[in-house]
Design an enzyme around this catalytic site. Structure first.
Site, PDB file in Angstrom:
ATOM      1  N   SER A 124       7.743 -58.588   0.379  1.00 48.14           N
ATOM      2  CA  SER A 124       8.331 -58.290  -0.927  1.00 48.14           C
ATOM      3  C   SER A 124       9.277 -59.408  -1.339  1.00 48.14           C
ATOM      4  O   SER A 124       9.917 -60.050  -0.484  1.00 48.14           O
ATOM      5  CB  SER A 124       9.117 -56.978  -0.799  1.00 48.14           C
ATOM      6  OG  SER A 124       9.957 -56.796  -1.902  1.00 48.14           O
ATOM      7  N   TYR A 148      15.633 -51.452   3.655  1.00 44.29           N
ATOM      8  CA  TYR A 148      14.229 -51.696   3.317  1.00 44.29           C
ATOM      9  C   TYR A 148      13.936 -53.199   3.374  1.00 44.29           C
ATOM     10  O   TYR A 148      12.989 -53.638   4.037  1.00 44.29           O
ATOM     11  CB  TYR A 148      13.912 -51.145   1.914  1.00 44.29           C
ATOM     12  CG  TYR A 148      12.577 -51.627   1.387  1.00 44.29           C
ATOM     13  CD1 TYR A 148      11.394 -51.193   1.962  1.00 44.29           C
ATOM     14  CD2 TYR A 148      12.510 -52.553   0.333  1.00 44.29           C
ATOM     15  CE1 TYR A 148      10.162 -51.659   1.505  1.00 44.29           C
ATOM     16  CE2 TYR A 148      11.297 -53.017  -0.132  1.00 44.29           C
ATOM     17  CZ  TYR A 148      10.121 -52.574   0.453  1.00 44.29           C
ATOM     18  OH  TYR A 148       8.910 -53.046   0.007  1.00 44.29           O
ATOM     19  N   LYS A 152      11.540 -55.624   5.999  1.00 40.83           N
ATOM     20  CA  LYS A 152      10.506 -56.600   5.614  1.00 40.83           C
ATOM     21  C   LYS A 152      10.801 -57.965   6.248  1.00 40.83           C
ATOM     22  O   LYS A 152       9.902 -58.655   6.725  1.00 40.83           O
ATOM     23  CB  LYS A 152      10.438 -56.741   4.094  1.00 40.83           C
ATOM     24  CG  LYS A 152       9.905 -55.503   3.382  1.00 40.83           C
ATOM     25  CD  LYS A 152       8.436 -55.287   3.662  1.00 40.83           C
ATOM     26  CE  LYS A 152       7.889 -54.026   3.031  1.00 40.83           C
ATOM     27  NZ  LYS A 152       6.542 -53.674   3.477  1.00 40.83           N
TER      28      LYS A 152
END
Ligand code: NAD
Ligand code: WQD
Length: 341
Positions: A124, A148, A152
């Site tokens: 992302s 989050y 990643k």
């Protein structure tokens, strides 16, 4: 190629399944249905006229993954499975590290056991943190601002270590910007449960009167109209980007991080106006305070994808809004027909 899609019944996975199957690949779906529904399989069959093999399981179940890889003679994996809500990750960091990081480690163990060494990972643009310059290229420093994003970043680093440890691996981390839109059939798309976190699904629900108004989070950013600017990318362009990444990996070893965006930013107001124009519906809006953690602008430098993957986004903002609207209307019809059955 025989390709396993973890998270394959989810939003991006399902669109990628369509693209890959139409290119002649055999696509196998693996998902624990924590954020998608099995009915997606029927709709995928309607679109592609074929039935996808589906395995209902958690990526942390290494043995199930090992068997799925072996039984289906898998050549490559695209790893979509994971949790993705930024706010929820702040409240439940352990769930996020367990699903995303532990899930990826489990997948790597299963792939190693079966000697499968080709992997595309759903990363992302959040790994860039607060932009230090724009457009964001892949050399921009990485930094996580929430669990989050940190999951990643950890996964990208783990994958890099794996590629260093064994030069036979072929790994591409695709750093998605803001995926929106739906398949042109209106049969698959993004249908979040509860109140949508993201702009486009929220707008779609205001248009169908499921929500009363759109709150615009801040109109005093240093942007042309004061509202936040993002690089929205049509999910079908994104899906085609995965096919291009797999093709690239057939020719290239090692670890690669590649942006998947359009290179063009649109503001919240521009998105709302474009949606009004395709739907013919006036969206009630209010100006609300800035949302914590938001940046003013974020958009990609997409040159590396063009050079390495020979891929570039081609669909317009109009396509993004029109397909979202088509999907939202058909999803509403489906829900109404179930409630009236
Ligand atoms: P999604 O929630 O629609 O799809 C993810 C799928 O993974 C769901 O079907 C869910 O049921 C499944 N899943 C979750 N945990 C699992 C587990 N432990 N085992 C098996 N299946 C599991 O989300 P999406 O938008 O399609 O996103 C796909 C990937 O792309 C995610 O990894 C996400 O972090 C990443 N990504 C998404 C966006 C976005 O805005 N949509 C942006 C950047 C990156
Ligand atoms: C876009 C713009 C909001 C909702 C998030 C994740 C990111 C990535 C993609 C996974 C911003 C504004 C939004 C609303 C609004 N996901 N907005 N009213 O924040 O760029 O990215 O999804 O990797 O990690 O952070 O996307 O769609 O939430 O917001 O005004 O009701 O719309 O402030 O400017 P974002 P978004």
């Amino acid at each position: 190629m025989n390709i396993l899609l973890t998270g394959g019944t989810g939003y991006i996975g399902s669109h990628t399944a369509v693209v890959l199957s139409q290119l002649g690949h055999k696509v196998v779906l693996f998902d624990n249905l924590s954020n998608s529904e099995e009915t997606v399989l029927e709709r995928l069959a309607q679109i592609t006229k074929q039935q996808f093999p589906f395995f209902n399981g958690d990526v942390r179940d290494t043995d199930l993954l090992k068997n799925t890889l072996a039984d289906n003679s898998i050549d490559a994996v695209i790893h979509f499975a994971g949790l993705k809500a930024v706010g929820e990750s702040v409240a439940k960091p352990v769930d996020y590290y367990a699903n995303n990081v532990q899930g990826t480690v489990s997948l790597l163990q299963a792939m190693q056991a079966q000697h499968i060494k080709t992997l595309v990972f759903s990363s992302s643009a959040t790994v860039y943190g607060q932009p230090q310059y724009l457009p964001l290229d892949e050399s921009h420093p990485t930094c996580a601002t929430n669990p989050y994003g940190r999951s990643k970043l950890h996964i990208e680093e783990i994958l890099n270590d794996v590629a260093i440890s064994d030069p036979q691996w072929r790994i591409t981390c695709l750093r998605y910007f803001n995926p929106v839109g739906a398949h042109e059939s209106g049969l698959i798309g993004e249908n979040p449960s509860g109140i949508p976190n993201n702009l486009m699904p929220y707008i779609a629900q205001v248009a169908t009167r499921q929500r009363t108004e759109l709150s615009i989070f801040g109109n005093d950013y240093p942007t042309p109209d004061g509202t936040g600017v993002r690089d929205y990318i049509h999910v079908m362009d994104l899906a085609e980007g995965h096919a291009a990444a797999l093709n690239f990996l057939t020719q290239n070893l090692g670890w690669h991080a590649i942006n998947i965006g359009t290179g063009k930013g649109y503001s919240v107001l521009e998105i709302a106006r474009a949606f009004e124009s395709v739907s013919g519906i006036k969206l009630p809006t209010i100006i609300a305070p800035r949302r914590a953690g938001d940046v003013a602008e974020c958009y990609a430098n997409p040159v590396k994808a063009k050079e390495l993957l020979k891929w570039a986004a081609r669909r317009s903002l109009n396509d993004m809004c029109a397909s979202t609207w088509r999907f939202q209307q058909s999803a509403e019809k489906r829900e109404n027909s179930w409630t009236h059955e």
